[in-house]
Write a protein that holds these residues in place. Structure first.
Motif, PDB file in Angstrom:
ATOM      1  N   SER A  44       1.105  -0.892   0.002  1.00  0.00           N
ATOM      2  CA  SER A  44       0.275   0.251   0.243  1.00  0.00           C
ATOM      3  C   SER A  44       0.811   1.185   0.251  1.00  0.00           C
ATOM      4  O   SER A  44       1.783   1.308   0.621  1.00  0.00           O
ATOM      5  N   ALA A  45       0.455   2.534  -0.676  1.00  0.00           N
ATOM      6  CA  ALA A  45       0.674   3.188  -0.640  1.00  0.00           C
ATOM      7  C   ALA A  45      -0.128   4.515  -0.124  1.00  0.00           C
ATOM      8  O   ALA A  45      -1.123   4.728  -0.454  1.00  0.00           O
ATOM      9  N   TYR A  46       0.820   6.021  -0.022  1.00  0.00           N
ATOM     10  CA  TYR A  46      -0.309   6.816   0.003  1.00  0.00           C
ATOM     11  C   TYR A  46      -0.072   8.561  -0.340  1.00  0.00           C
ATOM     12  O   TYR A  46       1.182   8.136   0.118  1.00  0.00           O
ATOM     13  N   LEU A  47      -0.308   9.113  -0.744  1.00  0.00           N
ATOM     14  CA  LEU A  47      -0.517  10.409  -1.435  1.00  0.00           C
ATOM     15  C   LEU A  47      -0.199  11.499  -0.300  1.00  0.00           C
ATOM     16  O   LEU A  47      -1.646  12.383  -0.046  1.00  0.00           O
ATOM     17  N   LEU A  48       0.416  12.345  -0.490  1.00  0.00           N
ATOM     18  CA  LEU A  48       0.218  13.341   0.566  1.00  0.00           C
ATOM     19  C   LEU A  48       0.422  14.480   0.196  1.00  0.00           C
ATOM     20  O   LEU A  48       2.048  14.927  -0.742  1.00  0.00           O
ATOM     21  N   CYS A  49      -0.058  15.213   0.445  1.00  0.00           N
ATOM     22  CA  CYS A  49       0.246  16.958   0.114  1.00  0.00           C
ATOM     23  C   CYS A  49       1.055  17.617   1.402  1.00  0.00           C
ATOM     24  O   CYS A  49      -0.244  17.315   2.048  1.00  0.00           O
TER      25      CYS A  49
END
Length: 292
Positions: A44-49
């Motif tokens: 899994s991964a997450y996209l962070l602003c």
């Protein structure tokens, strides 16, 4: 006056896939030798602003990851065009670890660039809110990304000017000089391209009156000082022209002076900086679940 609804329609899928194919070919070359060191397992991964922004570029981000892992799942937590604050997790991804890493840079490059364009456009749109003036883009785009950046302008609340040199006729000083007058140049353009929009640049109030009388779709008043600009608006909106032809201001316009120009009553302001002076939004894609 309420703001017009934003056009969030992306370019055709084929255009997006072509952009992505070029970006992945540029980055991956003969193969991602670094990603090969990772186990090829589900992850899994997450996209962070990492700063305040207007989100833009989801179609390109998705296409990058799906090109390398058709089964990847992307769960968006925010909508395209949504304003987000620093620290917002934009999306969760589930797919093959190697593909997630290989698609990372290309997907972020699209997302950060287009979010940057949408974010700066939104700031210009906000500066003229309530005046009725529309913010337009120009052809000063990154090579190969014109449709993508013009889409980002729309996501930010702006309006697209001509796409290229083929879809709108624009008469400038050289055309007027060659034809002999504004009226003659307009007549020639209408005869040769009757189906296309016609924009005419004028350099004086005399030329403005001539263009208004000859008829066109928009008049560009470039480098008029404030008193002359206000007089141009008065002429264009008064009898016998009655505001039928909108006025556009272009050139040397910055955010600080934008509101004053809009309050003079012009219909459009075109801003090259929306797509030319791009400052990418700080984003990151990290493997694993998001913190907290």
């Amino acid at each position: 006056m309420s703001a017009p609804a934003r056009d969030l329609s992306p370019p055709p899928t084929a255009e997006i896939e072509a952009d992505v194919a070029d970006a992945l070919a540029e980055d991956l070359g003969s193969g991602d030798v670094t990603a090969e060191l990772l186990p090829d397992i589900a992850d899994s991964a997450y996209l962070l602003c990492k700063e305040d922004a207007v989100v833009c570029g989801r179609p390109w981000f998705e296409a990058c990851h799906r090109a390398l892992d058709p089964d990847v799942r992307i769960d968006w937590r925010v909508a395209e065009g949504e304003r987000v604050s620093k620290g917002t997790v934009l999306a969760l991804l589930h797919g093959r670890a190697r593909a997630l890493v290989s698609a990372e840079r290309a997907s972020l490059n699209f997302m950060q660039t287009l979010s940057g364009t949408a974010t700066v456009t939104a700031s210009y749109v906000e500066a003229v809110r309530g005046t009725g003036t529309r913010i337009l883009d120009t052809r000063k785009t990154l090579p190969g990304l014109r449709l993508a950046q013009k889409y980002a302008v729309r996501v930010g609340g702006g309006v697209n000017h001509r796409i290229g040199l083929y879809d709108t006729v624009m008469l400038k000083e050289n055309h007027v000089r060659a034809a002999g007058s504004i009226s003659a140049a307009i007549a020639d353009a209408r005869a040769k391209h009757p189906q296309l929009p016609l924009i005419v640049e004028v350099e004086s109030l005399e030329q403005l009156r001539e263009a208004l009388g000859a008829g066109c779709d928009r008049i560009l008043i470039d480098d008029f000082d404030a008193p002359t600009r206000r007089e141009a608006v008065r002429i264009a909106r008064g009898a016998p022209f009655d505001g039928r032809i909108p006025l556009e201001v272009s050139g040397g316009v910055d955010l600080a002076g934008l509101r004053a120009i809009a309050e003079d009553g012009v219909d459009c302001i075109s801003i090259g900086a929306l797509t030319k002076h791009v400052r990418a939004i700080d984003l990151s894609l990290k493997l694993g679940p998001p913190p907290g």
